[in-house]
Design a protein around this motif. Structure first.
Motif, short mmCIF file in Angstrom:
data_model
loop_
_atom_site.label_atom_id
_atom_site.label_comp_id
_atom_site.label_asym_id
_atom_site.label_seq_id
_atom_site.Cartn_x
_atom_site.Cartn_y
_atom_site.Cartn_z
N GLU A 72 0.45 5.12 -0.06
CA GLU A 72 1.21 6.23 -0.33
C GLU A 72 0.75 6.82 -1.38
O GLU A 72 0.90 8.15 -1.73
N GLU A 73 -0.02 6.16 -2.45
CA GLU A 73 -0.70 6.85 -3.48
C GLU A 73 -1.88 7.80 -2.82
O GLU A 73 -2.17 8.40 -3.56
N LEU A 74 -2.70 6.98 -1.96
CA LEU A 74 -3.78 7.64 -1.73
C LEU A 74 -3.69 8.86 -0.71
O LEU A 74 -4.44 9.53 -0.53
N ARG A 75 -2.89 8.62 0.14
CA ARG A 75 -2.96 9.55 1.24
C ARG A 75 -2.40 11.15 0.76
O ARG A 75 -1.78 11.07 0.02
N THR A 76 -3.22 11.82 1.73
CA THR A 76 -2.86 13.23 1.67
C THR A 76 -2.28 13.87 2.99
O THR A 76 -2.30 12.95 3.78
N ASN A 77 -2.06 14.99 2.91
CA ASN A 77 -1.80 15.61 4.55
C ASN A 77 -2.71 15.55 5.56
O ASN A 77 -2.30 15.52 6.62
N THR A 78 -4.21 15.43 5.23
CA THR A 78 -5.13 15.34 6.29
C THR A 78 -5.67 13.89 6.36
O THR A 78 -6.53 13.62 7.30
N SER A 79 -5.05 12.87 5.50
CA SER A 79 -5.59 11.48 5.90
C SER A 79 -5.26 11.03 7.27
O SER A 79 -4.53 11.07 7.74
N GLN A 80 -6.23 10.11 7.59
CA GLN A 80 -6.22 9.09 8.75
C GLN A 80 -6.10 7.94 8.11
O GLN A 80 -7.24 7.35 7.68
N VAL A 81 -5.01 6.95 8.53
CA VAL A 81 -5.14 5.34 7.97
C VAL A 81 -5.62 4.74 9.26
O VAL A 81 -5.12 4.52 10.30
N ILE A 82 -6.71 4.05 8.88
CA ILE A 82 -7.03 3.11 9.89
C ILE A 82 -7.15 1.60 9.46
O ILE A 82 -7.64 1.46 8.48
N LEU A 83 -6.89 0.92 10.29
CA LEU A 83 -6.77 -0.77 9.94
C LEU A 83 -8.18 -1.53 10.72
O LEU A 83 -8.10 -1.33 11.97
N MET A 84 -8.59 -2.14 9.84
CA MET A 84 -9.65 -2.91 10.53
C MET A 84 -9.14 -4.39 10.84
O MET A 84 -8.45 -5.09 10.06
N THR A 85 -9.19 -4.75 12.13
CA THR A 85 -8.54 -5.85 12.72
C THR A 85 -8.98 -6.24 13.95
O THR A 85 -9.51 -5.37 14.64
#
Ligand code: ADE
Length: 224
Positions: A72-85
């Protein structure tokens, strides 16, 4: 492009990204890479980031609270969040090509048995696995994924042709064997055709050898 890596081991993620081509890409401002310690967002006296599994089972899981706070602190409108798993979709060259067009990537690294499912359900856009094996932590996978993406950014490779050739070549075929000087090393000569100057013959030889190598090392690619 900006890449933020969230991990318990920022040094593991950053050290392979601090040399050679990726180092120069960062110096040229083609990419800004930051690695953050998840513990910075953990609260309480011990800044605990992991917990036992609900319902029992071996191992520990990353708790949702610090991960939600970090993203929530790092993301912006253009962020893609990717989980390494290891439970993710297989990472391919085509994945790297897609992600190289992104504006902002947040790579979340699992540890222990992974992350709480509520993180995946509500924050994560894509789960990525770099292969069918289990690493001690996702920071290593994040470094691999970042390297593969950043080398594709325009200007990252000195010789632009080096990946133009790659992207036009067949993704379902390995590359042919390659030789350099000397033409004779110990009792091993370079295949004569490569010294013939006959470009048509050389192309045919490469195609044949690429097919043989693919059949031997990656028969799965030929079925795709
Ligand atoms: N974390 C642990 N193993 C992994 C893998 N194979 N791919 C991505 N992240 C991982």
């Amino acid at each position: 492009m900006r890449i933020d890596i969230i991990t318990l081991f920022p040094e593991i993620a950053l050290s392979p990204l601090s040399e050679s081509i990726i180092k120069r890409a960062r110096e040229k401002d083609l990419v800004e890479i930051h690695a953050h310690n998840l513990r910075n967002w953990a609260t309480g006296k011990h800044r605990k980031t992991d917990e036992y599994l609900c319902g029992g089972g071996q191992g520990m899981l990353l708790k949702p609270e610090p991960i939600f706070a970090a993203i929530e602190e790092l993301r912006t409108n253009t962020s893609q969040v990717i989980l390494m798993t290891p439970q993710g979709k297989p990472f391919k060259q085509a994945t790297a090509q897609n992600l190289a067009r992104a504006d902002h990537l947040i790579l979340l690294c699992g540890h222990y048995e992974g992350v709480d499912q509520r993180v995946i359900d509500t924050l994560v856009d894509l789960e990525i696995s770099i292969g069918d094996y289990v690493l001690t932590n996702g920071a290593i996978a994040a470094a691999v994924v970042t390297d593969a993406i950043v080398r594709l950014l325009p200007g990252a490779l000195g010789d632009e042709r080096s990946h133009q050739d790659e992207s036009f070549s067949d993704p379902n075929m390995l590359e042919a064997p390659a030789y350099t000087k000397p033409n004779l090393f110990r009792d091993m000569p370079v295949p004569e055709v490569l010294l013939s100057g006959n470009h048509k013959k050389i192309a045919e030889w490469k195609k044949q050898k690429a097919l043989e190598r693919t059949r031997a090392n990656r028969p799965d690619l030929l079925k795709e």
